[in-house]
Design a protein around this motif. Sequence first.
Motif, mmCIF file in Angstrom:
data_model
loop_
_atom_site.group_PDB
_atom_site.id
_atom_site.type_symbol
_atom_site.label_atom_id
_atom_site.label_comp_id
_atom_site.label_asym_id
_atom_site.label_seq_id
_atom_site.Cartn_x
_atom_site.Cartn_y
_atom_site.Cartn_z
ATOM 1 N N GLY A 29 1.239 -1.318 -0.063
ATOM 2 C CA GLY A 29 -0.385 0.278 0.041
ATOM 3 C C GLY A 29 1.228 1.233 -0.221
ATOM 4 N N TRP A 30 2.061 1.296 -0.734
ATOM 5 C CA TRP A 30 2.890 2.361 -0.889
ATOM 6 C C TRP A 30 2.984 2.571 0.921
ATOM 7 C CZ3 TRP A 30 3.283 3.511 -5.650
ATOM 8 C CH2 TRP A 30 2.529 3.585 -6.569
ATOM 9 N N ARG A 31 4.210 1.821 1.462
ATOM 10 C CA ARG A 31 4.437 2.155 2.600
ATOM 11 C C ARG A 31 5.957 2.244 1.878
ATOM 12 N NH1 ARG A 31 4.821 -3.295 5.879
ATOM 13 N NH2 ARG A 31 7.118 -3.028 4.558
ATOM 14 N N ARG A 32 6.403 3.165 2.865
ATOM 15 C CA ARG A 32 7.686 3.607 2.918
ATOM 16 C C ARG A 32 8.379 3.922 4.413
ATOM 17 N NH1 ARG A 32 4.160 8.188 2.301
ATOM 18 N NH2 ARG A 32 3.982 9.378 4.077
ATOM 19 N N THR A 33 9.748 3.862 4.281
ATOM 20 C CA THR A 33 10.323 4.795 5.311
ATOM 21 C C THR A 33 10.694 5.558 5.389
ATOM 22 O OG1 THR A 33 10.936 2.105 5.034
ATOM 23 C CG2 THR A 33 12.487 3.671 6.450
ATOM 24 N N GLU A 34 10.449 6.882 6.596
ATOM 25 C CA GLU A 34 11.396 8.161 7.017
ATOM 26 C C GLU A 34 12.078 8.579 7.724
ATOM 27 O OE1 GLU A 34 8.118 10.866 6.499
ATOM 28 O OE2 GLU A 34 6.971 10.548 5.267
ATOM 29 N N GLN A 35 13.338 8.609 8.091
ATOM 30 C CA GLN A 35 13.596 9.568 9.161
ATOM 31 C C GLN A 35 13.278 10.705 9.953
ATOM 32 O OE1 GLN A 35 16.885 8.446 9.771
ATOM 33 N NE2 GLN A 35 16.816 6.433 8.721
ATOM 34 N N ALA A 37 13.955 12.463 13.939
ATOM 35 C CA ALA A 37 14.221 12.973 15.418
ATOM 36 C C ALA A 37 14.358 11.665 15.188
ATOM 37 C CB ALA A 37 12.964 13.093 16.334
ATOM 38 N N GLY A 38 15.970 11.506 15.060
ATOM 39 C CA GLY A 38 16.947 10.735 14.859
ATOM 40 C C GLY A 38 16.308 8.861 15.327
ATOM 41 N N ARG A 39 14.632 8.546 14.170
ATOM 42 C CA ARG A 39 14.389 7.505 14.483
ATOM 43 C C ARG A 39 13.744 7.143 12.884
ATOM 44 N NH1 ARG A 39 10.962 7.977 19.853
ATOM 45 N NH2 ARG A 39 12.795 7.904 21.474
ATOM 46 N N GLU A 40 13.718 5.873 12.857
ATOM 47 C CA GLU A 40 13.314 5.240 11.044
ATOM 48 C C GLU A 40 11.686 4.829 11.370
ATOM 49 O OE1 GLU A 40 14.891 2.074 7.716
ATOM 50 O OE2 GLU A 40 16.188 2.797 9.761
ATOM 51 N N TRP A 41 10.818 5.408 10.223
ATOM 52 C CA TRP A 41 9.375 5.058 11.020
ATOM 53 C C TRP A 41 8.551 4.274 9.373
ATOM 54 C CZ3 TRP A 41 6.483 6.617 15.489
ATOM 55 C CH2 TRP A 41 7.599 7.111 16.139
ATOM 56 N N ASN A 42 8.100 3.657 9.621
ATOM 57 C CA ASN A 42 7.165 2.952 8.453
ATOM 58 C C ASN A 42 6.468 3.737 8.658
ATOM 59 O OD1 ASN A 42 9.124 0.678 7.615
ATOM 60 N ND2 ASN A 42 8.303 -0.321 9.865
ATOM 61 N N VAL A 43 6.117 4.324 6.833
ATOM 62 C CA VAL A 43 4.656 5.322 6.903
ATOM 63 C C VAL A 43 3.940 4.948 5.985
ATOM 64 C CG1 VAL A 43 4.154 7.376 6.576
ATOM 65 C CG2 VAL A 43 5.971 7.427 7.983
ATOM 66 N N GLN A 44 2.945 4.152 6.781
ATOM 67 C CA GLN A 44 1.956 4.125 4.600
ATOM 68 C C GLN A 44 0.541 4.638 5.305
ATOM 69 O OE1 GLN A 44 1.246 -0.193 5.599
ATOM 70 N NE2 GLN A 44 -0.405 -0.285 4.658
ATOM 71 N N PRO A 45 -0.381 5.352 3.811
ATOM 72 C CA PRO A 45 -1.461 5.965 3.915
ATOM 73 C C PRO A 45 -2.264 5.096 3.571
ATOM 74 C CG PRO A 45 0.365 6.084 1.889
ATOM 75 C CD PRO A 45 1.275 5.166 2.820
ATOM 76 N N VAL A 46 -3.201 5.883 4.360
ATOM 77 C CA VAL A 46 -4.677 5.387 4.267
ATOM 78 C C VAL A 46 -5.602 6.529 3.413
ATOM 79 C CG1 VAL A 46 -6.639 4.664 6.121
ATOM 80 C CG2 VAL A 46 -4.620 4.323 6.432
ATOM 81 N N SER A 47 -6.552 5.764 2.204
ATOM 82 C CA SER A 47 -7.432 6.248 1.835
ATOM 83 C C SER A 47 -8.954 6.512 2.672
ATOM 84 C CB SER A 47 -7.815 5.906 0.610
ATOM 85 O OG SER A 47 -8.399 4.459 0.571
ATOM 86 N N GLU A 48 -9.782 7.034 1.887
ATOM 87 C CA GLU A 48 -10.888 8.049 2.173
ATOM 88 C C GLU A 48 -11.906 6.022 2.626
ATOM 89 O OE1 GLU A 48 -9.589 9.291 -0.149
ATOM 90 O OE2 GLU A 48 -9.428 11.636 -0.019
ATOM 91 N N VAL A 49 -10.982 5.939 1.418
ATOM 92 C CA VAL A 49 -12.148 4.417 1.238
ATOM 93 C C VAL A 49 -12.010 3.244 2.479
ATOM 94 C CG1 VAL A 49 -12.770 2.553 -0.041
ATOM 95 C CG2 VAL A 49 -13.308 4.967 -1.525
ATOM 96 N N ARG A 75 7.051 2.752 14.298
ATOM 97 C CA ARG A 75 8.511 2.530 14.123
ATOM 98 C C ARG A 75 9.412 1.428 13.312
ATOM 99 N NH1 ARG A 75 11.720 4.536 19.468
ATOM 100 N NH2 ARG A 75 13.178 3.552 18.017
ATOM 101 N N ALA A 76 10.663 1.687 12.498
ATOM 102 C CA ALA A 76 11.300 1.112 12.055
ATOM 103 C C ALA A 76 12.450 0.163 12.561
ATOM 104 C CB ALA A 76 11.624 1.660 10.861
ATOM 105 N N ASP A 77 12.611 0.735 13.066
ATOM 106 C CA ASP A 77 13.658 0.370 13.858
ATOM 107 C C ASP A 77 13.758 0.491 16.197
ATOM 108 O OD1 ASP A 77 13.310 3.421 15.070
ATOM 109 O OD2 ASP A 77 15.668 4.010 14.229
ATOM 110 N N GLY A 78 12.368 -0.221 16.379
ATOM 111 C CA GLY A 78 12.725 -0.296 17.552
ATOM 112 C C GLY A 78 13.288 -1.494 18.386
ATOM 113 N N VAL A 79 13.655 -1.598 19.413
ATOM 114 C CA VAL A 79 14.453 -2.503 19.865
ATOM 115 C C VAL A 79 13.426 -3.656 20.694
ATOM 116 C CG1 VAL A 79 15.983 -1.138 20.833
ATOM 117 C CG2 VAL A 79 14.568 -1.720 22.020
ATOM 118 N N LEU A 80 12.301 -3.794 20.177
ATOM 119 C CA LEU A 80 11.504 -4.845 20.639
ATOM 120 C C LEU A 80 11.296 -6.190 19.549
ATOM 121 C CD1 LEU A 80 9.255 -3.513 23.484
ATOM 122 C CD2 LEU A 80 11.736 -4.625 23.838
ATOM 123 N N GLY A 81 11.630 -5.587 18.140
ATOM 124 C CA GLY A 81 10.530 -6.413 17.453
ATOM 125 C C GLY A 81 9.898 -5.696 16.659
ATOM 126 N N ASP A 82 9.280 -6.358 14.966
ATOM 127 C CA ASP A 82 8.681 -5.560 14.542
ATOM 128 C C ASP A 82 7.315 -6.289 14.701
ATOM 129 O OD1 ASP A 82 10.447 -5.229 12.877
ATOM 130 O OD2 ASP A 82 10.455 -7.150 11.598
#
Length: 102
Positions: A29-35, A37-49, A75-82
């Motif tokens: 679903g067009w998920r991307r990774t962003e940096q 505040a010094g952390r890596e995040w997975n970001v996924q858009p959600v449509s209106e539908v 979080r994409a870089d968490g210490v507790l796992g995916d």
Amino acid sequence: MVRSNRSKGRAARAREGHPDLDVERLTTGWRRTEQRAGREWNVQPVSEVQAVKAYLCPGCGLDVEPGTAHLVAWRADGVLGDAADLAARRHWHTHCWRIGAR
């Protein structure tokens, strides 16, 4: 030479071939990774539908109403796992995520 505006037809398009589909890209679903505040995040858009429930935006503290396009971030870089990171995901207004409201 005169140019034709007619479509080539199904047989001609089939001979040209189709580009390979990226199944991973379609299923994420067009998920991307962003940096941020010094952390890596997975970001996924959600449509209106796709937005069928109300969520509390951690950026502004207001509801993300059903039927409103928004983002889900975790979080994409968490210490507790995916699994733990995915369980801690949050739904953000697109604007709140963009301006970095916390």
